[in-house]
Each structure stands twice: as C-alpha cells, then as structure tokens.
Design a protein around this motif. Sequence first.
Motif, short mmCIF file in Angstrom:
data_model
loop_
_atom_site.label_atom_id
_atom_site.label_comp_id
_atom_site.label_asym_id
_atom_site.label_seq_id
_atom_site.Cartn_x
_atom_site.Cartn_y
_atom_site.Cartn_z
N LEU A 218 0.97 -1.25 -0.09
CA LEU A 218 0.11 0.06 -0.13
C LEU A 218 0.82 1.22 0.16
O LEU A 218 0.24 2.39 0.19
CB LEU A 218 -0.91 0.05 1.10
CG LEU A 218 -1.89 -1.17 1.42
CD1 LEU A 218 -2.55 -1.23 2.70
CD2 LEU A 218 -2.91 -0.98 0.12
N GLY A 220 2.65 2.39 -2.58
CA GLY A 220 3.25 2.78 -3.85
C GLY A 220 3.96 2.01 -4.70
O GLY A 220 4.85 2.44 -5.20
N ARG A 223 4.23 2.13 -8.48
CA ARG A 223 4.80 3.40 -8.91
C ARG A 223 6.55 3.03 -8.81
O ARG A 223 7.32 3.81 -9.72
CB ARG A 223 4.88 4.49 -8.17
CG ARG A 223 3.30 5.02 -7.96
CD ARG A 223 3.14 6.23 -7.20
NE ARG A 223 1.59 6.80 -7.20
CZ ARG A 223 1.28 7.84 -6.81
NH1 ARG A 223 2.06 8.61 -5.75
NH2 ARG A 223 0.04 8.19 -6.55
N ILE A 246 -4.46 -3.27 -6.13
CA ILE A 246 -3.29 -2.29 -5.94
C ILE A 246 -3.24 -1.39 -7.26
O ILE A 246 -3.22 0.09 -7.21
CB ILE A 246 -1.99 -2.86 -5.87
CG1 ILE A 246 -1.87 -3.66 -4.81
CG2 ILE A 246 -0.78 -1.75 -5.95
CD1 ILE A 246 -2.10 -3.14 -3.37
N TYR A 249 -6.16 1.14 -6.33
CA TYR A 249 -5.93 1.93 -5.36
C TYR A 249 -4.89 3.08 -5.72
O TYR A 249 -5.17 4.15 -5.26
CB TYR A 249 -5.20 1.01 -4.27
CG TYR A 249 -4.73 1.85 -2.96
CD1 TYR A 249 -5.53 2.45 -2.11
CD2 TYR A 249 -3.31 1.93 -2.89
CE1 TYR A 249 -5.09 3.06 -1.18
CE2 TYR A 249 -2.54 2.59 -1.72
CZ TYR A 249 -3.59 3.28 -0.66
OH TYR A 249 -3.30 3.89 0.18
N GLU A 250 -3.69 2.73 -6.52
CA GLU A 250 -2.81 3.78 -6.92
C GLU A 250 -3.43 4.61 -7.93
O GLU A 250 -3.20 5.95 -7.68
CB GLU A 250 -1.48 2.96 -7.28
CG GLU A 250 -0.80 2.44 -6.29
CD GLU A 250 0.67 1.86 -6.75
OE1 GLU A 250 0.92 2.76 -7.92
OE2 GLU A 250 1.12 1.04 -6.20
N CYS A 253 -5.26 7.04 -5.38
CA CYS A 253 -4.47 8.02 -4.73
C CYS A 253 -3.87 9.20 -5.73
O CYS A 253 -3.86 10.23 -5.31
CB CYS A 253 -3.25 7.42 -4.29
SG CYS A 253 -3.55 6.03 -3.10
N ASP A 254 -3.76 8.78 -7.23
CA ASP A 254 -3.32 9.80 -8.20
C ASP A 254 -4.44 10.70 -8.49
O ASP A 254 -4.19 12.09 -8.32
CB ASP A 254 -2.88 9.04 -9.35
CG ASP A 254 -1.52 8.39 -9.49
OD1 ASP A 254 -1.03 8.75 -8.60
OD2 ASP A 254 -1.64 7.30 -10.34
N GLU A 259 0.15 10.49 -1.84
CA GLU A 259 0.97 9.32 -1.78
C GLU A 259 0.25 8.35 -1.41
O GLU A 259 -0.33 8.19 -0.17
CB GLU A 259 2.06 9.61 -1.00
CG GLU A 259 3.19 10.48 -1.49
CD GLU A 259 3.83 10.05 -2.69
OE1 GLU A 259 3.98 8.84 -3.22
OE2 GLU A 259 3.86 11.17 -3.86
N PRO A 260 0.38 7.15 -1.68
CA PRO A 260 -0.48 5.98 -1.07
C PRO A 260 -0.22 5.44 0.21
O PRO A 260 -1.15 5.21 0.71
CB PRO A 260 0.21 4.87 -2.46
CG PRO A 260 0.49 5.53 -3.37
CD PRO A 260 0.96 6.65 -3.13
N VAL A 263 -2.52 7.99 2.34
CA VAL A 263 -3.73 7.44 2.30
C VAL A 263 -4.09 6.24 3.13
O VAL A 263 -5.10 6.38 3.79
CB VAL A 263 -4.15 7.18 0.66
CG1 VAL A 263 -5.68 6.72 0.67
CG2 VAL A 263 -3.90 8.52 -0.30
N ALA A 264 -3.26 5.27 2.95
CA ALA A 264 -3.57 4.16 3.81
C ALA A 264 -3.48 4.52 5.45
O ALA A 264 -4.39 3.93 6.11
CB ALA A 264 -2.29 2.97 3.45
#
Length: 322
Positions: A218, A220, A223, A246, A249-250, A253-254, A259-260, A263-264
């Motif tokens: 989680l 990133g 990335r 994932i 999720y990413e 976040c974008d 940043e992932p 957020v987590a």
Amino acid sequence: MEYVNLGRSGLKVSPLCLGTMNFGPQTSEEDSFAIMDRAHELGINFFDSADVYGWKLGEGVTEQIVGRWFAQGGGRREKTVLATKFHGKMGEWPNENLQSALHIRRACDDSLRRLQTDYIDVYQAHHIDRSTPFEEFWEAMEILRQQGKILYVGTSNYAGWHLVKSQNVAEKRGMFGIVSEQSHYNLLTRTVELEVLPACEDLGIGVIPWSPLGGGLLGGVLRKIDKGRSATDHMVKQLEKHRDKIEQYEKLCDELGEEPANVALAWLLRQRAVVSPIIGPRTLEQLDGTMRALKVELDERALARLDEIFPGHRTAPEDYAW
C-alpha cells in the motif's frame, strides 16, 4: 501535533507510533538515532519496540540501540512514551519465552537493562500464550506495576474473546487491565473488524495497527517498480495476488493527489478504536513524508471507493448472519 488518549487511559500519545523494528537489521545505529531525534522534533512521542527485534537470539539488539539513544540524555527518555513487547524466544532453555510468571519477570528486567531505563510505559504481550492462564499473567503484571517497573499493560495479536477474557480476569483482581492492542490491520487485511475492533471499542482498549502499509503493497509499490526499484520475491508474489486492487488503489491515490502510503495511514486513523498506527521508517526522508498522513482528508466518496476496492467486514455476527 494533536495528541490522543491511549484507549480509556489518561496517557497522551501521538497519532503515529514510531516502530523501531528496522533499527539494527536495516537501519544503522547512527541513522536510528537521527530518526528518533527527528521524531521528537516532529512531535512523535510514542515509540514501540520488542525484546526480539534485531533477530539475534537473546541479544535484544533494537532495544539496546534505543537504550543507548536514551543514555544521551537531553530529555529523550522523559519525552518518550515507551512501549516494548515480550513473549518471543530469547534463549534455548525452557522458560525463556512465552508468559509464565518466571519469564515475564526476567524479560522485563532484561528489557529495562537494555533500554537503560527504570520503567516501561506500556508493557505488551507480543502474542497470546495458550499455555499460561490469565490469572498467572495478571499476577505477574500486578507485581511489576507495584515495583514501578511498568505503568500500563498492552497486548498484541489477540482475538476478541482473548481480550474479553483477559480483561475480565484483570477486573476481578481490581486492576485497570489492557490499555492497548496491537493488531495486524490495513486496507488489505481487515479481519479484525469482525470482533477485535468492536471488543476494543467496547472495553476502551486503544488499537495500534501494525503493518499499516501491508508489507509495502500500500506504499506505492507499482510506482516504485516503474521507477526501477527492485522488489523481493515475497513482494512480487503478493503483488501478483493483489495486483488488480493495487492498480485501482494507486489510481485513486493519483486522483486524490496523495501518496499511497499516506492515504493508507489516513484511512486507518478514521477507523473505530484506532489510536496510533505504527510506522517503521528506515530513513529520515520516509519519516518526514509520513507526517503528511495527518493532514490527508478523505471525503465520503473516497472512503466509499476504498471500501469497494478493499471490502471490509461488518461487526460479527452480522457479517455472517442477520
């Protein structure tokens, strides 16, 4: 920094807990000292360790590093709410692990020596010990508290019914009981929502999530791989298992512009009974970057989308009955 109460206690801790597990194996002593100093500068006052960290049998490498940092003075110990854990194997002989009264006494004294302090703020059972009755556990804790060696008692990796039964025994002895529970909790791993979180909320036990970034998934991971960062075989296997989630999720976040990892953490801080997720920075840059999580605001749409990507659990028995 807005401090929060650890469970129903009056103890104030930072909403992020500095995990020290990397100190020694992955982070040098010099860098560990710098990270702990920086944590204080940022207002983080809650540090977590364990006697087994450092992964050299019986040596308590990580606790020793924290102890040498305390020994520098400058109010380091006084500013820190110190939590450490016992239960794991610290030698080859019987009674050098688990939670007999004998091992608890020895483990506490050994941790105090390594940490170069005369008390531990939150002394935590690292796992459940099915071979030792709760009555023996609490008698040992009562003695340590009377001796001034510990102030609060915490647990880790307990089931909901373990918490209830243990707390019941503590209350019968006239003790405050469990103040915190460390649980494996993140967007990917939400089993504790069934019974552990409701139990903690009802009993006034503060939840300290460990592995809040799901072992890096989680944080990133896609990335980082795209930028040429290598991944362990275990990480690659886990990523293939959860790749679809994932990726979604990413992408979210974008869209949020965050940043992932942050957020987590921000999501965890919104969950019932959660007090202070454990962060385990290996560098100063990672520590500084984590502070953004305290400012991330997740609206209802973002929270709903996270639940769609990572479905959670309703309180038992509603999750599997009516």
